[in-house]
Design a protein around this motif. Structure first.
Motif, PDB file in Angstrom:
ATOM      1  N   LYS A 148       0.900  -1.221  -0.080  1.00 31.24           N
ATOM      2  CA  LYS A 148      -0.162  -0.212   0.377  1.00 31.24           C
ATOM      3  C   LYS A 148       0.272   0.945  -0.212  1.00 31.24           C
ATOM      4  O   LYS A 148       1.297   1.651   1.391  1.00 31.24           O
ATOM      5  N   ILE A 149       1.544   1.970  -0.869  1.00 27.70           N
ATOM      6  CA  ILE A 149       1.977   3.403  -1.281  1.00 27.70           C
ATOM      7  C   ILE A 149       1.160   4.318  -1.538  1.00 27.70           C
ATOM      8  O   ILE A 149       0.340   4.406  -2.426  1.00 27.70           O
ATOM      9  N   ALA A 150       1.695   5.220  -0.743  1.00 28.89           N
ATOM     10  CA  ALA A 150       0.877   6.354  -1.110  1.00 28.89           C
ATOM     11  C   ALA A 150       2.144   7.712  -1.529  1.00 28.89           C
ATOM     12  O   ALA A 150       3.123   7.658  -1.104  1.00 28.89           O
ATOM     13  N   PRO A 151       1.343   7.528  -3.055  1.00 28.85           N
ATOM     14  CA  PRO A 151       1.679   9.098  -3.587  1.00 28.85           C
ATOM     15  C   PRO A 151       2.445   9.994  -3.515  1.00 28.85           C
ATOM     16  O   PRO A 151       1.165  10.798  -2.971  1.00 28.85           O
ATOM     17  N   PHE A 189      -4.379  10.184   0.033  1.00 29.95           N
ATOM     18  CA  PHE A 189      -4.889  10.606   0.620  1.00 29.95           C
ATOM     19  C   PHE A 189      -5.108  12.470   0.057  1.00 29.95           C
ATOM     20  O   PHE A 189      -4.388  12.661  -0.004  1.00 29.95           O
ATOM     21  N   SER A 190      -5.399  12.762   1.377  1.00 30.80           N
ATOM     22  CA  SER A 190      -5.785  14.212   1.503  1.00 30.80           C
ATOM     23  C   SER A 190      -4.799  15.636   1.674  1.00 30.80           C
ATOM     24  O   SER A 190      -4.772  16.193   0.635  1.00 30.80           O
ATOM     25  N   TYR A 191      -3.556  14.837   2.745  1.00 33.65           N
ATOM     26  CA  TYR A 191      -2.185  15.486   2.138  1.00 33.65           C
ATOM     27  C   TYR A 191      -1.439  15.406   0.692  1.00 33.65           C
ATOM     28  O   TYR A 191      -0.189  15.867   0.840  1.00 33.65           O
ATOM     29  N   ARG A 192      -1.915  14.675   0.099  1.00 31.55           N
ATOM     30  CA  ARG A 192      -0.845  14.422  -1.666  1.00 31.55           C
ATOM     31  C   ARG A 192      -0.279  15.447  -1.715  1.00 31.55           C
ATOM     32  O   ARG A 192       0.630  14.519  -2.599  1.00 31.55           O
ATOM     33  N   SER A 193      -0.784  16.855  -1.974  1.00 28.93           N
ATOM     34  CA  SER A 193       0.023  17.837  -3.036  1.00 28.93           C
ATOM     35  C   SER A 193      -0.117  18.293  -2.095  1.00 28.93           C
ATOM     36  O   SER A 193       0.203  20.362  -1.952  1.00 28.93           O
ATOM     37  N   SER A 208       8.970  23.101   9.134  1.00 27.49           N
ATOM     38  CA  SER A 208       8.877  21.525   7.891  1.00 27.49           C
ATOM     39  C   SER A 208       8.620  20.584   8.618  1.00 27.49           C
ATOM     40  O   SER A 208       8.172  19.920   7.738  1.00 27.49           O
ATOM     41  N   LEU A 209       9.102  20.484   9.699  1.00 26.37           N
ATOM     42  CA  LEU A 209       8.876  19.469  10.752  1.00 26.37           C
ATOM     43  C   LEU A 209       6.998  19.190  10.881  1.00 26.37           C
ATOM     44  O   LEU A 209       7.264  18.186  10.389  1.00 26.37           O
ATOM     45  N   GLU A 210       6.589  19.820  11.120  1.00 25.91           N
ATOM     46  CA  GLU A 210       5.173  20.464  11.477  1.00 25.91           C
ATOM     47  C   GLU A 210       4.114  20.035   9.737  1.00 25.91           C
ATOM     48  O   GLU A 210       3.849  19.360  10.419  1.00 25.91           O
ATOM     49  N   CYS A 211       4.544  20.522   8.806  1.00 29.59           N
ATOM     50  CA  CYS A 211       4.324  20.360   7.282  1.00 29.59           C
ATOM     51  C   CYS A 211       4.248  18.773   7.414  1.00 29.59           C
ATOM     52  O   CYS A 211       3.223  18.098   6.521  1.00 29.59           O
ATOM     53  N   SER A 212       5.661  17.724   7.680  1.00 28.98           N
ATOM     54  CA  SER A 212       5.921  17.458   7.008  1.00 28.98           C
ATOM     55  C   SER A 212       4.972  15.601   8.339  1.00 28.98           C
ATOM     56  O   SER A 212       4.607  15.061   7.050  1.00 28.98           O
ATOM     57  N   MET A 213       4.914  16.620   9.516  1.00 30.81           N
ATOM     58  CA  MET A 213       4.280  14.961   9.974  1.00 30.81           C
ATOM     59  C   MET A 213       3.005  15.296   9.854  1.00 30.81           C
ATOM     60  O   MET A 213       2.399  13.984   9.614  1.00 30.81           O
ATOM     61  N   ARG A 214       2.167  16.513   9.152  1.00 31.96           N
ATOM     62  CA  ARG A 214       0.831  16.661   8.808  1.00 31.96           C
ATOM     63  C   ARG A 214       0.750  15.050   8.025  1.00 31.96           C
ATOM     64  O   ARG A 214      -0.311  14.007   7.531  1.00 31.96           O
ATOM     65  N   ILE A 215       1.411  15.444   6.731  1.00 36.98           N
ATOM     66  CA  ILE A 215       1.095  14.755   5.997  1.00 36.98           C
ATOM     67  C   ILE A 215       1.775  12.838   5.862  1.00 36.98           C
ATOM     68  O   ILE A 215       0.428  12.211   5.855  1.00 36.98           O
ATOM     69  N   LEU A 216       2.690  13.278   6.460  1.00 40.65           N
ATOM     70  CA  LEU A 216       2.505  10.738   7.163  1.00 40.65           C
ATOM     71  C   LEU A 216       1.593  11.229   8.050  1.00 40.65           C
ATOM     72  O   LEU A 216       1.220  10.065   7.806  1.00 40.65           O
TER      73      LEU A 216
ATOM     74  N   LYS B  34      -8.370  33.040  -0.595  1.00 41.22           N
ATOM     75  CA  LYS B  34      -7.285  31.381  -1.004  1.00 41.22           C
ATOM     76  C   LYS B  34      -6.502  31.121  -0.319  1.00 41.22           C
ATOM     77  O   LYS B  34      -6.356  29.978  -0.282  1.00 41.22           O
ATOM     78  N   CYS B  35      -6.031  32.175  -1.252  1.00 47.78           N
ATOM     79  CA  CYS B  35      -4.568  31.786  -1.098  1.00 47.78           C
ATOM     80  C   CYS B  35      -3.473  31.447   0.003  1.00 47.78           C
ATOM     81  O   CYS B  35      -3.326  30.298   0.986  1.00 47.78           O
ATOM     82  N   THR B  36      -4.747  31.837   1.275  1.00 44.94           N
ATOM     83  CA  THR B  36      -4.498  31.894   2.798  1.00 44.94           C
ATOM     84  C   THR B  36      -4.535  30.345   3.228  1.00 44.94           C
ATOM     85  O   THR B  36      -4.308  29.768   3.641  1.00 44.94           O
ATOM     86  N   ALA B  37      -5.635  30.067   2.398  1.00 45.59           N
ATOM     87  CA  ALA B  37      -6.775  28.856   3.040  1.00 45.59           C
ATOM     88  C   ALA B  37      -6.077  27.640   2.695  1.00 45.59           C
ATOM     89  O   ALA B  37      -5.724  26.707   2.672  1.00 45.59           O
ATOM     90  N   GLY B  38      -4.878  27.850   1.658  1.00 47.41           N
ATOM     91  CA  GLY B  38      -4.068  26.882   0.792  1.00 47.41           C
ATOM     92  C   GLY B  38      -3.047  27.050   0.931  1.00 47.41           C
ATOM     93  O   GLY B  38      -1.995  26.218   0.388  1.00 47.41           O
ATOM     94  N   CYS B  39      -2.254  27.904   1.711  1.00 52.13           N
ATOM     95  CA  CYS B  39      -0.805  27.699   2.316  1.00 52.13           C
ATOM     96  C   CYS B  39      -0.325  26.960   3.703  1.00 52.13           C
ATOM     97  O   CYS B  39      -1.185  27.324   4.380  1.00 52.13           O
ATOM     98  N   PRO B  40       0.080  26.341   3.278  1.00 48.57           N
ATOM     99  CA  PRO B  40       1.265  25.565   4.075  1.00 48.57           C
ATOM    100  C   PRO B  40       1.397  25.863   4.833  1.00 48.57           C
ATOM    101  O   PRO B  40       1.471  25.237   6.582  1.00 48.57           O
ATOM    102  N   VAL B  41       1.489  26.940   5.394  1.00 49.15           N
ATOM    103  CA  VAL B  41       2.898  26.960   6.604  1.00 49.15           C
ATOM    104  C   VAL B  41       1.791  28.461   6.563  1.00 49.15           C
ATOM    105  O   VAL B  41       2.510  29.393   7.654  1.00 49.15           O
TER     106      VAL B  41
END
Lengths: 294, 137
Positions: A148-151, A189-193, A208-216, B34-41
């Protein structure tokens, strides 16, 4: 054997060797010779967004000139190189004033006609458009059945869509179709992009740690066993930094992150020493051995 | 926040420079967010992307140049991709960073970076990170 000029870039020559070696070997077994361009220089890593920054287009322009002497296609794999070279080619092709300014900084290359026909392509485009995913399924030696791979769809390969002209970044399918072609189960998965935090790991690593953790977390919630990426920087944030995630959160379970070409290598039964798993922080070996894939 | 509007501020050198180097039609932003809604940070920013657009419109550039937000932007291009007015918001962020860097303001402190990070992070990350460190003087 079809031969294409290939631009590995800095990361693939050092820290992301696993992405590079598997690519060359896997493509060779599929009948493609990726010929590294002579004396290539760094693409600049970041496409110049400021309108008056012309100098940063010189290095990509040089690579484009070099590749054009060999073929009408230039193959890249690192998402940053792909982003910079593809956008640079588009702007230099369409904006004659900018092209002239850039050529003014160049020496021998600049006397020639600009190679407007050169297309900068991502390695996956060979698999999708030239070989075809359906044919790829016929060519693989081992199916990734049950895996099961999440791209994960990195920012730089897909955005900005008007300049990259690659695939709709709001509903990308290419890596899912690739995983399916190899016999694996592609998990959406919802954070795929979503962005992994990219280069702010240098200045604000906690963000960035927080961003990456959300994805995983998002991938794990829908049952993924591993992630797939083709970006060295995403790989660093999503794989190597799992070390910090484990320390930060007691309930965090590590998940292997494969490079696109590592999965291709497994399916083509490349020797294990060419798959570069020693470079993965979270080793995929236990998972692969459990499934009888190694 | 109290903002005083005047012609000089709206047509300042800064505003003109942002327009020149971003090539974006700042005034067409209608604040849909929309820009803010999509911004990851966006969660971590002191000025979120749609607020940044508004402040540029109002000529409040100094507030932006001293914000943390312009440096937190990861250049993921999500904001520009989703803008219904076709504004490449990421280019406005870059214009603000460029102005700050050209004035000699640095953000990344190279000396404080650990060897471990430099050893492990791929070059594209280091180069992109160091573009926030352009001028030593």
């Amino acid at each position: 054997m079809v031969s294409y000029p290939y631009f590995p870039g800095c990361a693939l020559s050092t820290k992301a060797k696993a992405l590079d070696i598997c690519a060359r070997e896997a493509m060779k077994s599929l009948g493609y010779d990726l010929k590294e361009i002579d004396d290539w220089t760094c693409c600049g890593a970041v496409f110049p967004l400021a309108e008056d920054e012309h100098i940063r287009l010189v290095s990509p322009a040089r690579t484009i000139f070099k590749a054009s002497k060999i073929s009408d296609k230039l193959v890249t794999l690192c998402s940053a190189c792909f982003n910079v070279l593809r956008r640079s080619q588009k702007v230099l092709k369409e904006n004659l004033e900018k092209r002239q300014r850039v050529q003014n900084y160049m020496e021998e290359e600049a006397v020639e006609n600009y190679p407007e026909n050169l297309r900068v392509i991502h390695l996956i485009e060979i698999l999708k458009d030239e070989i075809g995913f359906e044919n790829l399924t016929q060519k693989i030696k081992k199916s990734l059945k049950g895996l099961k791979i999440a791209p994960f769809y990195d920012c730089l390969t897909f955005r900005p869509p008007k300049e990259m002209e690659f695939e709709d970044p709001e509903n990308p399918r290419i890596y899912s179709n690739f995983v399916t072609a190899l016999g694996g189960e592609a998990i959406d998965f919802s954070y795929r992009s979503e962005c992994c935090g990219a280069h702010i790991s240098v200045s604000n690593p906690e963000v960035s740690l927080e961003c990456s953790m959300r994805i995983l977390d998002s991938a794990r919630r829908v049952g993924a066993e591993a992630l797939l990426t083709s970006c060295p920087l995403c790989h660093y944030n999503l794989d190597a930094r799992q070390k910090e995630m484990v320390e930060k959160r007691i309930d965090f379970k590590p998940m292997p992150v494969f490079y696109l070409t590592q999965l291709l290598g497994i399916a083509l039964e490349l020797p294990e020493n060419l798959l570069g798993f020693e470079k993965n922080y979270v080793s995929p070996l236990p998972l692969l051995k459990e499934r009888g894939l190694l | 926040m109290k903002i005083v509007l005047n012609r000089e501020k709206l047509n300042s050198f800064y505003v003109q420079t942002i327009k020149d180097i971003s090539l974006q039609k700042i005034m067409s932003c209608y604040q849909c967010g929309k820009c803010t809604a999509g911004c990851p940070v966006a969660d971590f920013m002191d000025v979120v992307p749609n607020e940044m657009m508004r402040l540029v419109m109002l000529g409040e550039i100094e507030k932006l140049l001293s914000s943390k937000a312009i440096w937190l932007c990861t250049s993921c291009f999500q904001c520009g991709t989703r803008c219904p007015k076709g504004i490449e918001v990421h280019r406005v962020f870059e214009a603000l960073r460029s102005i700050a860097l050209r004035e000699g303001k640095n953000y990344t402190d190279i000396e404080k970076l650990s060897e471990d990070v430099l050893d492990e992070i791929p070059q594209q990350g280091i180069i992109a990170g160091f573009r926030k460190f352009e001028s030593l003087e």
